[in-house]
Scaffold this active site. Structure first.
Site, mmCIF file in Angstrom:
data_model
loop_
_atom_site.group_PDB
_atom_site.id
_atom_site.type_symbol
_atom_site.label_atom_id
_atom_site.label_comp_id
_atom_site.label_asym_id
_atom_site.label_seq_id
_atom_site.Cartn_x
_atom_site.Cartn_y
_atom_site.Cartn_z
ATOM 1 N N GLY A 107 0.800 -1.092 -0.078
ATOM 2 C CA GLY A 107 -0.072 0.015 -0.053
ATOM 3 C C GLY A 107 0.804 1.400 0.137
ATOM 4 C CG ASP A 109 -1.652 3.209 3.138
ATOM 5 O OD1 ASP A 109 -1.227 2.385 2.592
ATOM 6 O OD2 ASP A 109 -2.746 3.235 3.916
ATOM 7 C CG ASP A 129 -2.062 5.155 9.289
ATOM 8 O OD1 ASP A 129 -2.970 5.425 9.893
ATOM 9 O OD2 ASP A 129 -1.499 5.292 8.190
ATOM 10 C CB THR A 132 -9.847 2.231 5.973
ATOM 11 O OG1 THR A 132 -10.120 3.800 5.583
ATOM 12 C CG2 THR A 132 -10.952 1.520 5.708
HETATM 13 N N1 LIG Z 1 -13.405 9.410 18.749
HETATM 14 C C1 LIG Z 1 -13.598 9.057 17.561
HETATM 15 N N2 LIG Z 1 -14.278 7.860 17.167
HETATM 16 C C2 LIG Z 1 -14.310 7.623 16.014
HETATM 17 N N3 LIG Z 1 -13.805 8.071 14.894
HETATM 18 C C3 LIG Z 1 -12.803 8.968 15.183
HETATM 19 C C4 LIG Z 1 -12.384 9.566 16.482
HETATM 20 N N4 LIG Z 1 -11.713 10.296 16.465
HETATM 21 C C5 LIG Z 1 -11.274 10.583 15.306
HETATM 22 N N5 LIG Z 1 -11.994 9.712 14.504
HETATM 23 C C6 LIG Z 1 -11.848 9.359 13.114
HETATM 24 O O1 LIG Z 1 -10.532 9.297 12.673
HETATM 25 C C7 LIG Z 1 -10.601 9.546 11.427
HETATM 26 C C8 LIG Z 1 -9.325 10.221 10.662
HETATM 27 O O2 LIG Z 1 -8.484 9.302 10.702
HETATM 28 P P1 LIG Z 1 -7.542 9.084 9.430
HETATM 29 O O3 LIG Z 1 -7.518 10.287 8.341
HETATM 30 O O4 LIG Z 1 -6.164 8.590 10.008
HETATM 31 O O5 LIG Z 1 -8.217 7.837 8.812
HETATM 32 P P2 LIG Z 1 -9.279 7.654 7.671
HETATM 33 O O6 LIG Z 1 -9.557 8.805 7.135
HETATM 34 O O7 LIG Z 1 -10.663 7.200 8.601
HETATM 35 O O8 LIG Z 1 -8.944 6.322 6.988
HETATM 36 P P3 LIG Z 1 -8.147 6.355 5.656
HETATM 37 O O9 LIG Z 1 -6.768 6.967 5.721
HETATM 38 O O10 LIG Z 1 -8.098 4.959 5.206
HETATM 39 O O11 LIG Z 1 -9.245 7.047 4.578
HETATM 40 C C9 LIG Z 1 -11.784 10.542 10.791
HETATM 41 O O12 LIG Z 1 -12.557 9.718 10.031
HETATM 42 C C10 LIG Z 1 -12.588 10.569 12.129
HETATM 43 O O13 LIG Z 1 -13.877 10.704 11.862
HETATM 44 C C1 LIG Z 2 -3.803 -1.608 4.128
HETATM 45 C C2 LIG Z 2 -4.439 -0.653 3.528
HETATM 46 C C3 LIG Z 2 -5.878 -0.709 3.227
HETATM 47 C C4 LIG Z 2 -4.251 0.438 4.538
HETATM 48 O O1 LIG Z 2 -4.554 1.560 4.291
HETATM 49 C C5 LIG Z 2 -3.504 -0.180 2.147
HETATM 50 O O2 LIG Z 2 -2.205 0.044 2.515
HETATM 51 C C6 LIG Z 2 -3.607 -1.092 1.299
HETATM 52 O O3 LIG Z 2 -4.633 -1.543 0.296
HETATM 53 N N1 LIG Z 2 -2.529 -1.967 0.950
HETATM 54 C C7 LIG Z 2 -2.080 -3.276 -0.006
HETATM 55 C C8 LIG Z 2 -1.834 -4.374 0.582
HETATM 56 C C9 LIG Z 2 -0.397 -4.169 1.202
HETATM 57 O O4 LIG Z 2 -0.075 -2.991 1.997
HETATM 58 O O5 LIG Z 2 0.292 -5.130 1.442
HETATM 59 K K LIG Z 3 -4.298 7.572 6.519
#
Ligand SMILES: Nc1ncnc2c1ncn2[C@@H]1O[C@H](COP(=O)(O)OP(=O)(O)OP(=O)(O)O)[C@@H](O)[C@H]1O
Ligand SMILES: CC(C)(CO)[C@@H](O)C(=O)NCCC(=O)O
Ligand SMILES: [K+]
Length: 259
Positions: A107, A109, A129, A132
């Site tokens: 990934g 990220d 991290d 999601t």
């Molecule tokens: N107390 C909490 N309960 C639930 N969610 C929370 C809380 N505090 C922060 N968050 C969530 O954390 C998220 C921000 O995290 P981050 O940007 O790391 O990940 P993401 O956006 O959810 O995932 P990705 O980067 O994979 O799209 C936001 O979606 C926010 O809603």
């Molecule tokens: C594991 C996630 C979903 C975390 O965002 C992303 O890094 C991803 O889709 N990775 C591909 C598989 C890997 O990282 O081995």
């Molecule tokens: K992220």
């Protein structure tokens, strides 16, 4: 100025680097149907609201959702007149290539987290991290990503519980004072909070044992500060790790005369 775009499976963050600091971070829900024109209308509204004079000269993208990249590329080409660097593509160089099984696509990220954490904290790291997915990225002595762990993200687990069990509501994650909940919400909060606390502690302990060396643990992602209260596992929490890494990778490519 450099436009850094971090597309996760849930959210996409746009940040502007002016050469010295990040001027702004803007977040939008990830949706592969969003067109370049839609991104631009949204971005230019925010730019105007903040009264910025922006001259975007370069773009870099990390996307865990492959389908989103097409429209982001069009955005960069059409509206900023630049060809973006896309982390994970062969034409985007990394300071140290990952050491994983042949054919594995790491990934982007996780690659970006690795570069950023190595820059700030040196070798032998575990980057946790809370996005999601909750991921663990292991950084070797030379800064290479050498593998890790992928587990379901906190919000995904909460959602799955709510979807799968008719009587369980959706709840927010907080740190409960006690482990034994005396109402449904408190029971779920306990399961999530103490469950993930145990997951992180357990996986960190096992990675350290497998590597058989001291390793620092760096927490990032929206929920990292929450899990930092419960136990003493993180050596540092970084709220801008991905953006820092994107900037470093962009600079590295520029130094190498690439793009
Ligand atoms: N107390 C909490 N309960 C639930 N969610 C929370 C809380 N505090 C922060 N968050 C969530 O954390 C998220 C921000 O995290 P981050 O940007 O790391 O990940 P993401 O956006 O959810 O995932 P990705 O980067 O994979 O799209 C936001 O979606 C926010 O809603
Ligand atoms: C594991 C996630 C979903 C975390 O965002 C992303 O890094 C991803 O889709 N990775 C591909 C598989 C890997 O990282 O081995
Ligand atoms: K992220």
């Amino acid at each position: 100025m450099l436009l850094c775009i971090d597309t996760g499976n849930t959210n996409t963050v746009f940040s502007i680097w002016d050469g010295t600091r990040f001027l702004a971070h803007w977040r939008i829900a990830t949706d592969h149907r969003r067109t370049a024109d839609e991104y631009f209308v949204w971005l230019s509204t925010l730019i105007q609201l903040q009264k910025f004079e922006l001259e975007i000269g370069a773009c870099i993208i990390s996307s865990t959702a492959p389908r989103v990249v097409f429209n982001l590329r069009v955005l960069c080409n059409r509206y900023f007149n630049t060809r973006p660097l896309v982390v994970g593509k062969p034409d985007c160089l990394l300071p140290v290539p990952p050491r994983v099984d042949d054919g594995t696509t790491v990934g982007p990220d996780r690659l970006v987290n690795t570069v950023a954490a190595f820059d700030r904290h040196g070798p032998d790291l575990i980057v946790v991290d809370f996005g999601t997915a909750t991921t663990f990225d292991v950084v070797d002595i030379d800064g290479a990503y050498i593998g890790g762990v992928i587990s379901p993200g906190v919000n995904l687990s909460l959602e799955a519980l709510h979807m799968g069990a008719a009587s369980l509501p959706h709840v927010d994650v907080t740190m409960p004072a006690k482990v034994i909940g005396t109402n449904t919400v408190a029971c779920i909060q306990s399961g999530i909070f103490w469950g993930y606390t145990g997951l992180v502690q357990g996986i960190v302990q096992q990675i350290r044992a497998e590597r058989d060396r001291p390793m620092k643990v760096i927490g990032t992602g929206g929920l990292a500060p929450l899990f930092d209260q419960g136990f003493d596992v993180f050596d540092a929490i970084e709220d801008d790790l991905t953006m820092h890494g994107l900037r470093l990778i962009h600079d590295y490519n520029k130094e190498m005369g690439n793009g």
